[in-house]
Design an enzyme around this catalytic site. Structure first.
Site, mmCIF file in Angstrom:
data_model
loop_
_atom_site.group_PDB
_atom_site.id
_atom_site.type_symbol
_atom_site.label_atom_id
_atom_site.label_comp_id
_atom_site.label_asym_id
_atom_site.label_seq_id
_atom_site.Cartn_x
_atom_site.Cartn_y
_atom_site.Cartn_z
ATOM 1 N N GLU A 274 -11.600 4.406 9.575
ATOM 2 C CA GLU A 274 -11.921 3.225 8.769
ATOM 3 C C GLU A 274 -11.252 1.984 9.341
ATOM 4 O O GLU A 274 -10.046 1.978 9.587
ATOM 5 C CB GLU A 274 -11.447 3.437 7.321
ATOM 6 N N LYS B 254 0.843 -1.205 0.000
ATOM 7 C CA LYS B 254 0.000 0.000 0.000
ATOM 8 C C LYS B 254 0.866 1.239 0.000
ATOM 9 O O LYS B 254 1.812 1.324 0.787
ATOM 10 C CB LYS B 254 -0.784 0.013 1.309
ATOM 11 N N ARG C 81 -12.079 14.476 7.299
ATOM 12 C CA ARG C 81 -13.006 15.322 6.522
ATOM 13 C C ARG C 81 -14.392 14.710 6.587
ATOM 14 O O ARG C 81 -14.583 13.637 7.148
ATOM 15 C CB ARG C 81 -12.537 15.346 5.059
ATOM 16 N N HIS D 78 -15.516 -3.798 5.297
ATOM 17 C CA HIS D 78 -15.067 -2.441 5.600
ATOM 18 C C HIS D 78 -16.163 -1.816 6.463
ATOM 19 O O HIS D 78 -17.276 -1.605 5.995
ATOM 20 C CB HIS D 78 -14.876 -1.660 4.287
ATOM 21 N N GLY E 107 -8.213 6.919 -2.477
ATOM 22 C CA GLY E 107 -9.037 6.561 -3.628
ATOM 23 C C GLY E 107 -8.718 5.186 -4.200
ATOM 24 O O GLY E 107 -8.962 4.917 -5.373
ATOM 25 N N GLY E 108 -8.182 4.313 -3.356
ATOM 26 C CA GLY E 108 -7.900 2.952 -3.809
ATOM 27 C C GLY E 108 -6.679 2.816 -4.704
ATOM 28 O O GLY E 108 -6.412 1.747 -5.231
HETATM 29 P P1 ADP Z 1 -7.684 4.386 0.517
HETATM 30 O O1 ADP Z 1 -6.890 5.478 1.122
HETATM 31 O O2 ADP Z 1 -7.382 4.206 -0.928
HETATM 32 O O3 ADP Z 1 -9.138 4.491 0.859
HETATM 33 P P2 ADP Z 1 -7.605 2.144 2.398
HETATM 34 O O4 ADP Z 1 -6.415 1.795 3.226
HETATM 35 O O5 ADP Z 1 -8.734 2.800 3.086
HETATM 36 O O6 ADP Z 1 -7.099 3.038 1.186
HETATM 37 O O7 ADP Z 1 -8.107 0.824 1.661
HETATM 38 C C1 ADP Z 1 -9.108 0.876 0.657
HETATM 39 C C2 ADP Z 1 -9.825 -0.456 0.562
HETATM 40 O O8 ADP Z 1 -8.911 -1.523 0.231
HETATM 41 C C3 ADP Z 1 -10.470 -0.914 1.844
HETATM 42 O O9 ADP Z 1 -11.751 -0.357 2.025
HETATM 43 C C4 ADP Z 1 -10.503 -2.436 1.678
HETATM 44 O O10 ADP Z 1 -11.586 -2.845 0.887
HETATM 45 C C5 ADP Z 1 -9.230 -2.721 0.907
HETATM 46 N N1 ADP Z 1 -8.154 -3.088 1.839
HETATM 47 C C6 ADP Z 1 -7.339 -2.236 2.469
HETATM 48 N N2 ADP Z 1 -6.471 -2.878 3.278
HETATM 49 C C7 ADP Z 1 -6.740 -4.190 3.137
HETATM 50 C C8 ADP Z 1 -6.172 -5.385 3.706
HETATM 51 N N3 ADP Z 1 -5.149 -5.333 4.558
HETATM 52 N N4 ADP Z 1 -6.700 -6.571 3.334
HETATM 53 C C9 ADP Z 1 -7.719 -6.634 2.446
HETATM 54 N N5 ADP Z 1 -8.292 -5.548 1.881
HETATM 55 C C10 ADP Z 1 -7.809 -4.336 2.213
HETATM 56 P P1 ADP Z 2 -14.928 8.376 0.942
HETATM 57 O O1 ADP Z 2 -13.767 7.828 1.722
HETATM 58 O O2 ADP Z 2 -15.359 9.733 1.346
HETATM 59 O O3 ADP Z 2 -16.024 7.423 0.791
HETATM 60 P P2 ADP Z 2 -13.116 7.909 -1.120
HETATM 61 O O4 ADP Z 2 -12.151 7.429 -0.101
HETATM 62 O O5 ADP Z 2 -13.584 6.974 -2.172
HETATM 63 O O6 ADP Z 2 -14.411 8.554 -0.491
HETATM 64 O O7 ADP Z 2 -12.461 9.154 -1.824
HETATM 65 C C1 ADP Z 2 -12.762 10.413 -1.496
HETATM 66 C C2 ADP Z 2 -13.836 10.983 -2.381
HETATM 67 O O8 ADP Z 2 -13.442 12.194 -2.892
HETATM 68 C C3 ADP Z 2 -14.184 10.101 -3.574
HETATM 69 O O9 ADP Z 2 -15.557 10.087 -3.807
HETATM 70 C C4 ADP Z 2 -13.487 10.721 -4.703
HETATM 71 O O10 ADP Z 2 -14.136 10.510 -5.929
HETATM 72 C C5 ADP Z 2 -13.579 12.150 -4.276
HETATM 73 N N1 ADP Z 2 -12.488 12.865 -4.811
HETATM 74 C C6 ADP Z 2 -11.203 12.558 -4.708
HETATM 75 N N2 ADP Z 2 -10.459 13.452 -5.336
HETATM 76 C C7 ADP Z 2 -11.342 14.345 -5.832
HETATM 77 C C8 ADP Z 2 -11.212 15.513 -6.590
HETATM 78 N N3 ADP Z 2 -10.025 15.960 -6.966
HETATM 79 N N4 ADP Z 2 -12.329 16.174 -6.921
HETATM 80 C C9 ADP Z 2 -13.531 15.749 -6.539
HETATM 81 N N5 ADP Z 2 -13.717 14.664 -5.835
HETATM 82 C C10 ADP Z 2 -12.635 13.976 -5.500
HETATM 83 MG MG MG Z 3 -10.010 4.405 2.754
#
Ligand code: ADP
Ligand code: ADP
Ligand code: MG
Length: 451
Positions: free
Chosen positions: A275, A158, A297, A208, A164-165
């Protein structure tokens, strides 16, 4: 309460913030780029200021232009929404330096949670369980593969600056590790300008579950229960619900308590989300949840919490930023019913969810019993410049089956022409047997796609 605020965002979240501000008698200033001259948030706000070209870097991501606009309009505070500058500590600091209020946490709190490795180390010290793995400084490939071996495969690489995944790679076998590490680092470097990674144990079919927290400047912190966001495609949320199916009082108070500890550890003020990833191989059990990250946020899916808790989280944000204490104590908060949110995007599920564009020649939302958070109207365009979200649809009912039935019906009654959307995909998903039965997990959508 403020008399005028500037909203440093666009689309549905800008419109949603304007709605609450208006109800509270707060004047609103929108900012907009060349691409958004006719946009809904511009039309809804009391005033609007043009800040530059369509490219976000020239407009919605320009700290200087946004702060200058707030000065010009005599706004007292800036709401960053989500995305863009919402988790940018330098922006929060610059807003304060300009003598304005940043509607959000302190720059120090944002920084403390900005990098996933440092955040996990901090949480460990605060007694919050974190996902097992390596989140130290060292980055040599040889060392990291050793760590992966002792964590045990499969592992997840990671990006520490990720969001944003993006910047994530699952690795099942040691042989695949070097190439995956290189790819993750390359992606992280180009997306976040930081190629450092952490290694986590990859949990199989986890859920999650996140906790909404809120703090005020008097040092009070509460949680507003959980949201289950396990339905994801490419690690991005698709349908969210609150409360989480199968949640027990014991598990809720363990997770809520951990989230409040996390917020207290960084003197948190305002709305935040902690989270967690939950290993459900033995059901929902209080010793099987792990901190993943904290988003400092308002979250996209906040409406499901508003529905079950009966509060307006943007109102809370404005009151707290204005120095008021939390409107409710933990004991005064309770869960009422069940809520779902579906994110309607201009995207093509059959082509890997590729973002789509187009002019919305026809747009109809169901009326009655459904909350619609839209950032566009009929005739507006979805452009390639920004997030292709069309609207969020939120339903609330006394129990899960009733809420889910309402969600399916509301999606079926929604009509969008002029662009490809994920509507049919959402309708199918709302009927998927495991989800229907209250057994979501983060791998469900991918398994369905392969089936
Ligand atoms: P982001 O900042 O992109 O949101 P996260 O750390 O929140 O990154 O992880 C995004 C998603 O990836 C999680 O909601 C989960 O579905 C998956 N994920 C993250 N860490 C793990 C893990 N250790 N094992 C399995 N799935 C994971
Ligand atoms: P959340 O954690 O709030 O569910 P995500 O982790 O998926 O959402 O990412 C944050 C949110 O902000 C997403 O819906 C993404 O599409 C949005 N986002 C990220 N970057 C931007 C951007 N530059 N402009 C508008 N929306 C954004
Ligand atoms: Mg996340």
């Amino acid at each position: 309460m403020f008399s005028k605020i500037l909203i440093a965002n666009r689309g549905e979240i800008a419109c949603r913030i304007i709605r609450t501000a208006r109800r509270l008698g707060v004047r609103t200033v929108a900012v907009y780029s060349d691409a958004d001259i006719g946009a809904m948030h511009v039309a809804l706000a009391d005033e609007a200021i043009h800040i530059g070209a369509a490219a976000a870097g020239e407009s919605y991501l320009s700290k200087e232009k946004i702060i200058a606009a707030a000065g010009r309009a005599n706004a007292e505070a800036i709401h960053p929404g989500y995305g863009f500058l919402s988790e940018n500590a330098d922006f929060a600091e610059a807003v304060e330096k300009a003598g304005l209020v940043f509607i959000g946490p302190s720059p120090g709190s944002i920084r403390a949670m900005g990098l996933k490795d440092a955040a996990k180390a901090l949480m460990e010290r605060a007694g919050v369980p974190v996902v097992p793995g390596y989140h130290g400084e060292r980055q040599e490939p040889g060392f990291l593969i050793e760590q992966a071996g002792s964590i045990g495969f499969p592992v997840l690489i990671k990006a520490r600056a990720g969001g944003g995944g993006k910047g994530m790679r699952r690795v099942d076998r040691p042989d695949d590790f070097p190439a995956a590490l290189e790819a993750a680092k390359r992606e992280a470097k180009s997306a976040f300008g930081d190629d450092a990674v952490l290694i986590e144990k990859y949990l199989i079919q986890p859920r999650h579950i996140e906790i909404q927290v809120f703090g005020d400047s008097q040092g009070n912190v509460v949680h507003l229960f959980e949201r289950d966001c396990s339905l994801q495609r490419r690690h991005q949320k698709v349908i969210e619900e609150a409360p989480a199916p199968g949640m027990t009082q014991e598990m809720r108070s363990a997770m809520g308590g951990a989230a409040v500890r996390a917020a207290r550890a960084i003197d948190y003020r305002g709305a935040g989300t902690v989270e967690f990833i939950v290993d459900v191989s033995d059901g929902l059990s209080p010793d099987h949840f792990f901190f993943m990250e904290m988003n400092t946020r308002l979250q996209v899916e906040h409406p499901v919490t508003e529905a079950i808790a009966g509060v307006d989280l943007v109102e809370w944000q404005l009151r707290i930023a204005g120095g008021e204490p939390l409107p409710k104590t933990q004991a005064e908060l309770a869960i009422n019913g069940w809520a779902f949110e579906a994110r309607i995007y201009a995207e093509d599920p059959s082509r890997g969810f590729l973002p789509a564009t187009g002019t919305l020649s026809h747009l109809r939302f169901p009326d009655g019993d459904v909350r619609i958070d839209a950032g566009v109207r009929e005739g507006d365009s979805i452009t390639p410049h920004y997030d292709p979200l069309i609207a969020k649809l939120t339903v609330h009912a006394p129990d899960r089956p009733a809420a889910l039935a309402r969600l399916t019906r509301a999606l079926e009654q929604t009509q969008v022409a002029g662009t490809t959307t994920n509507l049919d995909f959402l309708i199918r998903l709302s009927r998927q047997p495991d989800f229907f039965a209250g057994r979501p997990d983060t791998g469900l959508i991918d398994r369905e796609a392969e089936a």
